[in-house]
Design an enzyme around this catalytic site. Structure first.
Site, PDB file in Angstrom:
ATOM      1  N   ARG A 171      30.211  15.841 -92.941  1.00  0.00           N
ATOM      2  CA  ARG A 171      29.862  16.948 -92.044  1.00  0.00           C
ATOM      3  C   ARG A 171      29.447  16.440 -90.670  1.00  0.00           C
ATOM      4  O   ARG A 171      29.722  17.088 -89.652  1.00  0.00           O
ATOM      5  CB  ARG A 171      28.759  17.792 -92.674  1.00  0.00           C
ATOM      6  CG  ARG A 171      29.280  18.604 -93.879  1.00  0.00           C
ATOM      7  CD  ARG A 171      28.167  18.949 -94.812  1.00  0.00           C
ATOM      8  NE  ARG A 171      28.558  19.852 -95.880  1.00  0.00           N
ATOM      9  CZ  ARG A 171      29.048  19.475 -97.064  1.00  0.00           C
ATOM     10  NH1 ARG A 171      29.240  18.179 -97.337  1.00  0.00           N
ATOM     11  NH2 ARG A 171      29.349  20.364 -97.994  1.00  0.00           N
ATOM     12  N   GLY A 218      37.837  14.808-102.262  1.00  0.00           N
ATOM     13  CA  GLY A 218      37.904  16.258-102.426  1.00  0.00           C
ATOM     14  C   GLY A 218      37.112  16.962-101.335  1.00  0.00           C
ATOM     15  O   GLY A 218      37.528  17.990-100.797  1.00  0.00           O
ATOM     16  N   ASP A 239      27.096  16.001-109.523  1.00  0.00           N
ATOM     17  CA  ASP A 239      27.665  14.652-109.400  1.00  0.00           C
ATOM     18  C   ASP A 239      26.852  13.606-110.165  1.00  0.00           C
ATOM     19  O   ASP A 239      27.311  12.481-110.367  1.00  0.00           O
ATOM     20  CB  ASP A 239      27.745  14.231-107.929  1.00  0.00           C
ATOM     21  CG  ASP A 239      28.770  15.054-107.157  1.00  0.00           C
ATOM     22  OD1 ASP A 239      29.664  15.647-107.790  1.00  0.00           O
ATOM     23  OD2 ASP A 239      28.663  15.096-105.914  1.00  0.00           O
TER      24      ASP A 239
HETATM   25  C1  S3P Z   1      30.204  18.317-102.250  1.00  0.00           C
HETATM   26  C2  S3P Z   1      30.112  19.373-103.103  1.00  0.00           C
HETATM   27  C3  S3P Z   1      30.282  19.273-104.561  1.00  0.00           C
HETATM   28  C4  S3P Z   1      30.193  17.818-105.019  1.00  0.00           C
HETATM   29  C5  S3P Z   1      30.977  16.893-104.146  1.00  0.00           C
HETATM   30  C6  S3P Z   1      30.449  16.948-102.729  1.00  0.00           C
HETATM   31  C7  S3P Z   1      30.050  18.550-100.801  1.00  0.00           C
HETATM   32  O1  S3P Z   1      31.555  19.775-104.899  1.00  0.00           O
HETATM   33  O2  S3P Z   1      30.606  17.708-106.352  1.00  0.00           O
HETATM   34  O3  S3P Z   1      30.915  15.586-104.602  1.00  0.00           O
HETATM   35  O4  S3P Z   1      29.828  17.582-100.049  1.00  0.00           O
HETATM   36  O5  S3P Z   1      30.149  19.715-100.387  1.00  0.00           O
HETATM   37  P1  S3P Z   1      31.808  21.368-105.059  1.00  0.00           P
HETATM   38  O6  S3P Z   1      31.567  22.001-103.762  1.00  0.00           O
HETATM   39  O7  S3P Z   1      33.246  21.484-105.466  1.00  0.00           O
HETATM   40  O8  S3P Z   1      30.879  21.811-106.124  1.00  0.00           O
END
Ligand code: S3P
Length: 435
Positions: free
Chosen positions: A32, A98, A320
């Site tokens: 971010r 992700g 996590d």
């Molecule tokens: C994260 C949100 C979580 C987490 C990921 C990091 C983030 O995922 O599991 O490792 O930085 O917004 P989700 O938003 O899919 O729950």
């Protein structure tokens, strides 16, 4: 994907974890920080950024989109502003991240032109409809494999309109994608969340001058954002609680340990593992709390653990950390259930399956459940040495290394390379703390 490198971790033996340790810069905050700084007019300074591959890919992405980046020692200067941003010349590679791909999908919704986002073989199978659906509702054309369910994602940015949206799952990534798109949309954007998820995006947008308002709706929170111009500033990235959790569990189960984890972020949606370890009877105290920055030092000493139930509203705040909390559960007295955690199935690996496989390889009684897992602890009885697989998942690899400290023989973690995504210095930190 299991790659070449192995790490062999010996049991702690008589050694214990005794140190003051600063875990790497928070990964969620780091992604971010780069996106906010790229949007903010002027030169921002970022300190303490995660050095993992995931964040490096996001850094390369903001450069490809027009931000200027200069590295001066441990500091990063980012020249940003909406007028600098442009269609990228090439496909953007998010690697294994992700968070990177989902946040960038929202970010490029505000950049005029076509952006294509793709990643590695794990990313290729992670669900993207959760961001494609709200972005399309905002009027942003989004496509991808299987109608936008999987990457590569193709986003034509530049003309979003605000929405009022309730994500169907508790996800900070989805919330953040919608908020990043909403920054340059026409009209107001509101995201409602029944369960609080990590609040970095709203906190950091507000700090950069974004017009954000968070209200308690009784049955959850609403984050409302009006299109805003952001200003450059200074971002200090705190230590990552998700990484600190590995050391906290390692210290709990390694007799004689006395570890201080410095400057860890403990704000909304991140500190669930602290509560869980406390319920398990861990000797864990917070010191040097900074209520403005939501940070604290976490002081952990070894001691016996007992089983607990993990589920409900706390799950997004520790999702996590479940692989390493499962290692703690395997060392505790009694049976620990992790429920309401079906989201684990769509992480870097299916973490219900990979965590259970890890524990079973170490001789622990662990079973998968539809929405979590059940672990029966051996009350401090050591795990057996084994060869375990990371399947390319950094958190499974590190959970294996932590479990090794309480094992009766060496644990070989196959696919140790995966740790480069978030914690390239884990092995070094392990050797430094163990004496
Ligand atoms: C994260 C949100 C979580 C987490 C990921 C990091 C983030 O995922 O599991 O490792 O930085 O917004 P989700 O938003 O899919 O729950």
């Amino acid at each position: 994907m299991t790659t070449g490198k192995q790490l062999v971790v010996d049991p702690a033996g008589g050694r214990a974890l005794r140190a003051r340790l600063r875990a790497p810069g928070d990964k969620s905050v780091s992604h971010r920080a780069l996106l906010v700084a790229a949007l903010a007019s002027g030169r921002s300074r970022v300190r303490g950024l995660s050095r993992g591959d995931d964040v490096r890919h996001t850094l390369e992405a903001v450069v490809a989109l027009g931000a200027g980046v200069e590295e001066v020692g441990p500091e990063l200067y980012i020249e940003g502003g909406r007028d600098r941003l442009h269609e990228p010349d090439a496909v953007i590679d998010v690697g294994n991240s992700g968070t990177g791909i989902r946040l960038l999908a929202g970010f490029v919704a505000g950049v005029k032109g076509l952006s294509v986002l793709q990643g590695d073989s794990s990313i290729a199978h992670r669900p993207m409809d959760r961001v494609a659906v709200p972005l399309r509702l905002m009027g942003v054309p989004v496509d991808g494999r299987q109608g936008g369910r999987f990457p590569p994602l193709v986003v034509r940015g530049g003309e979003a309109r605000g929405i009022d949206y309730t994500p169907p799952m508790a996800s900070a990534q989805v919330k953040s994608a919608v908020l990043f798109a909403g920054l340059s949309a026409e009209g107001e954007t509101t995201v409602h969340e029944a369960l609080p998820t990590r609040a970095h995006t709203e906190e950091m947008l507000a700090a950069a001058g974004g017009d954000v308002e968070v209200t308690d709706e009784g049955n959850g929170r609403a984050i409302r954002l009006r299109p805003s111009a952001l200003h450059a500033g200074e971002i200090d990235v705190p230590a990552d609680p998700s990484q600190a959790a590995f050391w906290a569990v390692a210290a709990c189960l390694t007799p004689g340990s006395d570890l201080v984890l410095e400057n860890v972020y403990i704000g909304t949606g991140r500190a669930g593992f602290i509560e869980v370890l406390r319920r398990m009877g861990a000797d864990l105290e917070l010191a040097a709390e900074d209520h403005l920055r939501h940070t604290a030092d976490i002081h952990v000493r070894s001691g016996p653990l007992r089983a607990t139930e993990v589920g409900g509203a706390e799950v997004p705040s520790l999702i996590d950390e479940i692989p390493v909390l499962a290692v703690a559960a395997a060392f505790a007295e009694g049976t620990t259930r992790f429920s309401d955690a079906a989201e684990l199935k769509v992480k870097e690996t299916d973490r219900i399956a990979t965590t259970v496989e890890l524990l079973q390889a170490l001789g622990v009684r662990a079973e998968p459940a539809a929405d979590g897992l059940v672990v029966t602890g051996g009350a401090g009885r050591p795990f057996r040495g084994a060869v375990v697989e990371s399947y390319g998942d950094h958190r499974i690899a590190m959970a294996g290394a932590v479990a090794a400290l309480g094992a009766s023989g060496p644990v070989t973690v196959n696919g140790w390379d995966a740790t480069a995504t978030s914690y390239p210095g884990f092995e070094e930190d392990l050797h430094r703390c163990l004496r």
